[in-house]
Design an enzyme around this catalytic site. Structure first.
Site, PDB file in Angstrom:
ATOM      1  CB  SER A  49      21.404  36.851 -61.059  1.00 35.49           C
ATOM      2  OG  SER A  49      20.695  35.631 -61.254  1.00 35.49           O
TER       3      SER A  49
ATOM      4  CG  ASP B 263      24.115  39.876 -58.328  1.00 34.95           C
ATOM      5  OD1 ASP B 263      25.021  40.707 -58.164  1.00 34.95           O
ATOM      6  OD2 ASP B 263      24.250  38.646 -58.096  1.00 34.95           O
TER       7      ASP B 263
HETATM    8  P1  13P Z   1      29.152  33.856 -53.892  1.00 40.14           P
HETATM    9  O1  13P Z   1      29.293  32.973 -55.098  1.00 40.14           O
HETATM   10  O2  13P Z   1      30.390  33.880 -53.075  1.00 40.14           O
HETATM   11  O3  13P Z   1      27.957  33.564 -53.082  1.00 40.14           O
HETATM   12  O4  13P Z   1      28.974  35.371 -54.445  1.00 40.14           O
HETATM   13  C1  13P Z   1      27.716  35.845 -54.824  1.00 40.14           C
HETATM   14  C2  13P Z   1      27.789  37.134 -55.539  1.00 40.14           C
HETATM   15  O5  13P Z   1      28.799  37.803 -55.594  1.00 40.14           O
HETATM   16  C3  13P Z   1      26.563  37.586 -56.187  1.00 40.14           C
HETATM   17  O6  13P Z   1      26.749  38.755 -56.924  1.00 40.14           O
HETATM   18  O1  G3H Z   2      27.439  36.407 -58.990  1.00 40.87           O
HETATM   19  C1  G3H Z   2      26.563  35.677 -59.447  1.00 40.87           C
HETATM   20  C2  G3H Z   2      25.457  35.254 -58.558  1.00 40.87           C
HETATM   21  O2  G3H Z   2      25.892  34.260 -57.687  1.00 40.87           O
HETATM   22  C3  G3H Z   2      24.257  34.888 -59.355  1.00 40.87           C
HETATM   23  O3  G3H Z   2      24.393  33.629 -59.938  1.00 40.87           O
HETATM   24  O4  G3H Z   2      23.859  34.111 -62.303  1.00 40.87           O
HETATM   25  O5  G3H Z   2      23.789  31.777 -61.416  1.00 40.87           O
HETATM   26  O6  G3H Z   2      22.031  33.440 -60.751  1.00 40.87           O
HETATM   27  P1  G3H Z   2      23.460  33.211 -61.183  1.00 40.87           P
HETATM   28 ZN    ZN Z   3      28.711  38.846 -57.805  1.00 39.67          ZN
END
Ligand code: 13P
Ligand code: G3H
Ligand code: ZN
Length: 316
Positions: free
Chosen positions: A48, A81
């Site tokens: 992310s 992500d």
């Molecule tokens: P969760 O918060 O359910 O683990 O989802 C993670 C996610 O969608 C990352 O993109």
């Molecule tokens: O959907 C988000 C993911 O769980 C990533 O979380 O942005 O805190 O790294 P983060």
């Molecule tokens: Zn997500």
């Protein structure tokens, strides 16, 4: 071995879902690779924007390259992500990512299309595939918080039009989940009706389920017994992963559950060893516990024991 996300999807579609796990540090990477090897599963590593900022994006890339050498049998893709446009372009030109996610789901449809199309054009020129999002999950992701009332499920007709207009390679759909540990109040089921309608309009097209953590209640109970205060949490029913996979969900995103494993291990360790301040003993426990967790999820996703067949179909 790093492969493209498209190769993983091609093998998985309609049979199983590929687990997409977020990592932020070396311990998560080691646990993830170990767990995927013991369960003989292909996987997607998700990074992310927050993870890239946590230490330095180069550190995470180096950790992943090192892990690929340590575990040469592994087969995985690397994915950005919840990217914004600028981060997508950075990752596309880095040469390290198999795929990126452009998340413009908070924009109106036309704007989401325009942004996604720009990213698709740049990514495809480099052979990188693009996940986009349509519809709105509840919960918190990156720095955006969606109040539950504002979350909206993906409209199947819009999903079809969106994919046609943008050329994106996979689509994250809102089918009732949300990010984080507090997904549902009361009801606890995915909207399979919506999923089936999307699949009917986009046959053979890979769909993505975000917010897929199951938030194991025994994990939460152990965290709370060791000093935590996580109340009212609820996650996705793990028995719904495979039925979702059979209906086109090819990538299942799991992050929160891994954080819960980390929190449980560390809270219990320091509760039981109040004089300890070396972080390596709990770090080692975490790696093993996370590996076990990952392997258990791969079994539920149907991705366990797929490595040999995948390797054959890749001709490797
Ligand atoms: P969760 O918060 O359910 O683990 O989802 C993670 C996610 O969608 C990352 O993109
Ligand atoms: O959907 C988000 C993911 O769980 C990533 O979380 O942005 O805190 O790294 P983060
Ligand atoms: Zn997500």
């Amino acid at each position: 071995m790093i492969v493209t996300t498209a190769q993983l999807f091609q093998h998985a579609y309609g049979k199983y879902a590929v687990g997409a796990y977020n990592i932020n540090n070396a311990e998560q990477a080691m646990g993830l690779f170990k767990g995927c090897l013991t369960s003989q599963a292909p996987f997607i590593i998700q990074i992310s924007k927050g993870a890239r900022k946590y230490t330095d994006k180069r550190v995470l890339e180096a950790i992943i390259r090192a892990a690929a050498e340590i575990f040469p049998e592994s087969i995985f893709a690397v994915h950005l992500d919840h990217g914004d446009e600028e981060t997508c372009y950075e990752c596309i030109s880095s040469g390290f990512f198999s795929s990126v996610m452009i998340d413009a789901s908070h924009s109106v449809f036309a704007e989401n299309v325009a942004i996604t199309k720009r990213v698709v054009d740049r990514a495809h020129a480099k052979g990188i595939s693009v996940e986009a999002e349509l519809g709105m999950l509840g919960g918190v992701e990156e720095d955006i918080k969606v109040e539950e009332g504002n979350a909206c499920l993906t409209d199947p007709a819009e999903a079809e039009a969106f994919v046609k207009q943008t050329g994106c390679d996979s689509l994250a759909c809102a089918i009732g989940t949300s990010h984080g540990a507090f997904k549902f109040k009361g009801r606890q089921s995915l909207h399979f009706d919506v999923l089936e309608k999307i699949k009917a309009r986009l046959p053979g097209y890979p769909l993505v389920m975000h917010g897929s953590s199951s938030v194991p209640q025994e994990e939460v109970a152990r965290i709370n017994a060791a000093g935590g205060k996580i109340a009212g949490s609820m996650g996705v029913d793990v028995n719904e992963y495979l039925p979702a996979a059979k209906r086109g969900v090819t990538k299942v995103n799991i992050d929160t559950d891994g954080r819960l494993v980390w929190t449980r291990v560390h809270r219990e360790y320091f509760r039981d060893h109040p004089g300890e301040f070396d972080f390596r003993p709990p770090g080692k426990i975490f790696i093993d516990e996370y590996a076990k967790f990952i392997a258990s999820r791969n079994v539920l996703l149907g991705s366990a024991n797929q490595l040999a067949d995948l390797r054959k179909s890749l001709g490797k």
